[in-house]
Write a protein that holds these residues in place. Structure first.
Motif, PDB file in Angstrom:
ATOM      1  N   LYS A 225      -6.573 -12.717  33.764  1.00 15.98           N
ATOM      2  CA  LYS A 225      -6.101 -14.094  33.610  1.00 15.98           C
ATOM      3  C   LYS A 225      -7.115 -15.067  34.205  1.00 15.98           C
ATOM      4  CE  LYS A 225      -1.893 -15.198  34.372  1.00 15.98           C
ATOM      5  NZ  LYS A 225      -0.613 -15.398  35.089  1.00 15.98           N
ATOM      6  N   PRO A 226      -8.173 -15.414  33.438  1.00 11.53           N
ATOM      7  CA  PRO A 226      -9.147 -16.380  33.959  1.00 11.53           C
ATOM      8  C   PRO A 226      -8.479 -17.716  34.238  1.00 11.53           C
ATOM      9  CG  PRO A 226      -9.462 -15.989  31.597  1.00 11.53           C
ATOM     10  CD  PRO A 226      -8.489 -14.968  32.070  1.00 11.53           C
ATOM     11  N   GLY A 227      -8.765 -18.266  35.429  1.00 12.36           N
ATOM     12  CA  GLY A 227      -8.109 -19.506  35.824  1.00 12.36           C
ATOM     13  C   GLY A 227      -6.693 -19.289  36.296  1.00 12.36           C
ATOM     14  N   MET A 228      -6.224 -18.038  36.299  1.00 12.05           N
ATOM     15  CA  MET A 228      -4.875 -17.664  36.738  1.00 12.05           C
ATOM     16  C   MET A 228      -3.799 -18.433  35.967  1.00 12.05           C
ATOM     17  SD  MET A 228      -5.339 -16.933  40.837  1.00 12.05           S
ATOM     18  CE  MET A 228      -5.498 -18.635  41.345  1.00 12.05           C
ATOM     19  N   LYS A 229      -4.013 -18.579  34.657  1.00 15.41           N
ATOM     20  CA  LYS A 229      -3.077 -19.311  33.814  1.00 15.41           C
ATOM     21  C   LYS A 229      -2.761 -18.520  32.552  1.00 15.41           C
ATOM     22  CE  LYS A 229      -4.365 -24.003  35.260  1.00 15.41           C
ATOM     23  NZ  LYS A 229      -3.050 -24.325  35.844  1.00 15.41           N
ATOM     24  N   GLY A 230      -1.563 -18.731  32.035  1.00 15.57           N
ATOM     25  CA  GLY A 230      -1.166 -18.160  30.761  1.00 15.57           C
ATOM     26  C   GLY A 230      -0.897 -16.672  30.819  1.00 15.57           C
TER      27      GLY A 230
ATOM     28  N   LYS B 249     -14.429 -18.592  36.692  1.00 16.80           N
ATOM     29  CA  LYS B 249     -13.133 -19.021  37.199  1.00 16.80           C
ATOM     30  C   LYS B 249     -12.516 -17.929  38.076  1.00 16.80           C
ATOM     31  CE  LYS B 249     -12.254 -21.460  32.839  1.00 16.80           C
ATOM     32  NZ  LYS B 249     -11.371 -21.517  31.641  1.00 16.80           N
ATOM     33  N   VAL B 250     -11.681 -18.343  39.006  1.00 20.26           N
ATOM     34  CA  VAL B 250     -10.874 -17.376  39.751  1.00 20.26           C
ATOM     35  C   VAL B 250      -9.966 -16.667  38.757  1.00 20.26           C
ATOM     36  CG1 VAL B 250      -9.114 -17.097  41.533  1.00 20.26           C
ATOM     37  CG2 VAL B 250     -10.937 -18.778  41.836  1.00 20.26           C
ATOM     38  N   THR B 251      -9.798 -15.368  38.910  1.00 23.30           N
ATOM     39  CA  THR B 251      -8.993 -14.618  37.949  1.00 23.30           C
ATOM     40  C   THR B 251      -7.968 -13.752  38.647  1.00 23.30           C
ATOM     41  OG1 THR B 251      -9.150 -13.333  35.894  1.00 23.30           O
ATOM     42  CG2 THR B 251     -10.426 -12.536  37.780  1.00 23.30           C
ATOM     43  N   GLU B 252      -7.043 -13.231  37.864  1.00 24.87           N
ATOM     44  CA  GLU B 252      -6.065 -12.238  38.300  1.00 24.87           C
ATOM     45  C   GLU B 252      -6.151 -11.066  37.332  1.00 24.87           C
ATOM     46  OE1 GLU B 252      -2.637 -15.413  39.780  1.00 24.87           O
ATOM     47  OE2 GLU B 252      -2.426 -14.397  37.858  1.00 24.87           O
ATOM     48  N   VAL B 253      -5.856  -9.874  37.813  1.00 28.17           N
ATOM     49  CA  VAL B 253      -5.812  -8.695  36.960  1.00 28.17           C
ATOM     50  C   VAL B 253      -4.488  -7.979  37.182  1.00 28.17           C
ATOM     51  CG1 VAL B 253      -6.835  -6.430  36.479  1.00 28.17           C
ATOM     52  CG2 VAL B 253      -8.316  -8.407  36.868  1.00 28.17           C
ATOM     53  N   TYR B 254      -3.828  -7.644  36.078  1.00 21.82           N
ATOM     54  CA  TYR B 254      -2.526  -6.988  36.120  1.00 21.82           C
ATOM     55  C   TYR B 254      -2.564  -5.671  35.366  1.00 21.82           C
ATOM     56  CZ  TYR B 254      -0.567 -11.598  37.276  1.00 21.82           C
ATOM     57  OH  TYR B 254      -0.282 -12.793  37.867  1.00 21.82           O
TER      58      TYR B 254
ATOM     59  N   ILE C  83      -9.118 -13.354  42.532  1.00 21.90           N
ATOM     60  CA  ILE C  83     -10.420 -12.682  42.526  1.00 21.90           C
ATOM     61  C   ILE C  83     -11.463 -13.724  42.134  1.00 21.90           C
ATOM     62  CG2 ILE C  83     -11.772 -10.761  41.616  1.00 21.90           C
ATOM     63  CD1 ILE C  83      -9.096  -9.434  40.836  1.00 21.90           C
ATOM     64  N   GLY C  84     -12.262 -14.134  43.078  1.00 26.12           N
ATOM     65  CA  GLY C  84     -13.198 -15.226  42.861  1.00 26.12           C
ATOM     66  C   GLY C  84     -14.366 -14.847  41.970  1.00 26.12           C
TER      67      GLY C  84
END
Length: 386
Positions: free
Chosen positions: A111-116, A69-74, A89-90
């Motif tokens: 955040k896999p799927g950019m959720k939650g 899944k597309v993800t985000e990192v914080y 991040i693909g």
């Protein structure tokens, strides 16, 4: 505006969440740091970090998405204020994030799927360390000038918002529509700073599909986009909308008061510029951000202007360290601005073609322009701290 926001939690709640996440291991053979950097391997069910403690100062995160899944990192403070982030991040791709970190406790979240709220790891920055951030006079000047810019944009937003909310309170649908897009320009130019506070953005700029699980749109959805839906889709203003207009004024007044206290560094400016391009790629180009009003190109232009302001202020430092990168960024900013100008209804004003009138080939062209700029812009933070 990010599609899904992080909720504000206490440090204790964060620790409890981390303890409950079985898929988030402290260390693995897949996540070995190199050259002092922290390696983050993001998967669909885990967030692996190579180190849970590191010297304060300049921090480099080498991120690899090994999930599907597309993800985000914080990197977050314990209360969810954002230190730095990288979105979109693909699968199978990598990203490098450079930030300035003071000594203290933090959370790295994938955040896999950019959720939650994401899969979280507690980390700590200790001492000054050999990588302690050093500021040149040019860096200090850039931060001071950007702080003034952000405050000026926030100050200028309030009267524009009042024009919009006054029309809502008066029940004047057409006048509110006319004032809506203009009221958002200052916010869109400086959105990464607003997002760094954690709690303001979900109140004023969340879309309906960005509400947290369990939130009721009828009760919990507030801000610009809730009013946007009432004006363009529902075509009416009721008592609830008038209450929301009052709340928008209040929340944005709080934002204006807090802007001057924002933690701004040269790397946060550079990363913020990239975040603004991510906002364009994930919301404006797709037409999701302003799905009722179709004023996406106004937001698009404001995002680009905000990113360019950060770049221009950091240019004296980046020019010394990476002149080729600066030349490429000059070229790509000029190209994207020229492309955006072809969609202006008035070249001397913030009046753009309604996005529902922009054809698919034209949207593809805009998307290509954003991607061409985003790639070199992702390298700006590293160039600033070389």
């Amino acid at each position: 505006m990010r599609a899904v926001r992080l909720s504000v939690v206490t440090a204790a709640a964060t620790a409890a969440t981390l303890a409950a996440v079985t898929g988030c291991t402290q260390k693995s053979d897949d996540a070995k740091g190199a050259d002092g950097a922290v390696t983050v391997v993001a998967k669909d069910d885990s967030c692996e970090v190579s180190r849970t403690d590191f010297p304060a100062g300049h921090l480099t995160l080498n991120v690899e998405n090994r999930g599907s899944k597309v993800t985000e990192v914080y990197v977050l403070h314990p209360d969810d204020r954002i230190v730095t982030e990288r979105e979109n991040i693909g699968p199978g791709t990598k990203a490098t994030i450079t930030a300035e970190i003071k000594a203290g406790d933090y959370v790295i979240a994938c955040k896999p799927g950019m959720k939650g709220d994401g899969i979280r790891r507690q980390v700590k920055a200790t001492g000054a360390g050999t990588g302690a951030a050093r500021r040149s006079p040019e860096m200090d000047a850039a931060v001071a000038a950007y702080r003034q810019y952000v405050q000026a944009q926030a100050d200028a937003t309030l009267p524009k918002v009042k024009k919009f909310t006054d029309a809502v309170r008066a029940g004047d649908v057409e006048a509110a529509k006319a004032a809506y897009a203009d009221s958002r320009i200052g916010w869109e130019r400086t959105e990464p700073v607003a997002e760094s506070f954690g709690d303001i953005d979900p109140k004023v700029d969340v879309r309906e599909d960005g509400l947290e699980a369990g939130q009721d749109p009828a009760k919990d959805w507030t801000g610009w986009h809730r009013l946007e839906k009432a004006l363009w889709q529902d075509k009416k203003i009721g008592d609830r909308e008038k209450q929301l207009a009052d709340l928008l004024d209040k929340d944005l007044a709080d934002w204006v008061k807090r802007v001057g206290k924002a933690d701004i560094t040269p790397t946060s400016m550079a990363n913020g510029a990239k975040e603004l391009l991510d906002e364009v790629a994930t919301g404006k180009v797709t037409g999701e951000e302003e799905r009722y009003s179709h004023t996406d190109l106004v937001d698009f232009k404001a995002n680009v202007e905000g990113a360019q302001k950060s770049f221009e202020l950091l240019k004296p430092v980046a020019q010394k360290n990476d002149p080729k990168l600066v030349a490429e960024l000059d070229k790509q900013f000029a190209a994207l601005n020229t492309l955006l100008d072809t969609h202006r209804a008035d070249k001397n004003a913030y009046v753009f073609t309604s996005y529902d009138k922009v054809t698919e080939p034209q949207r593809k062209e805009l998307s290509d322009g954003v991607n061409a700029l985003a790639e070199p812009l992702s390298k700006l933070a590293a160039a600033v701290v070389k």
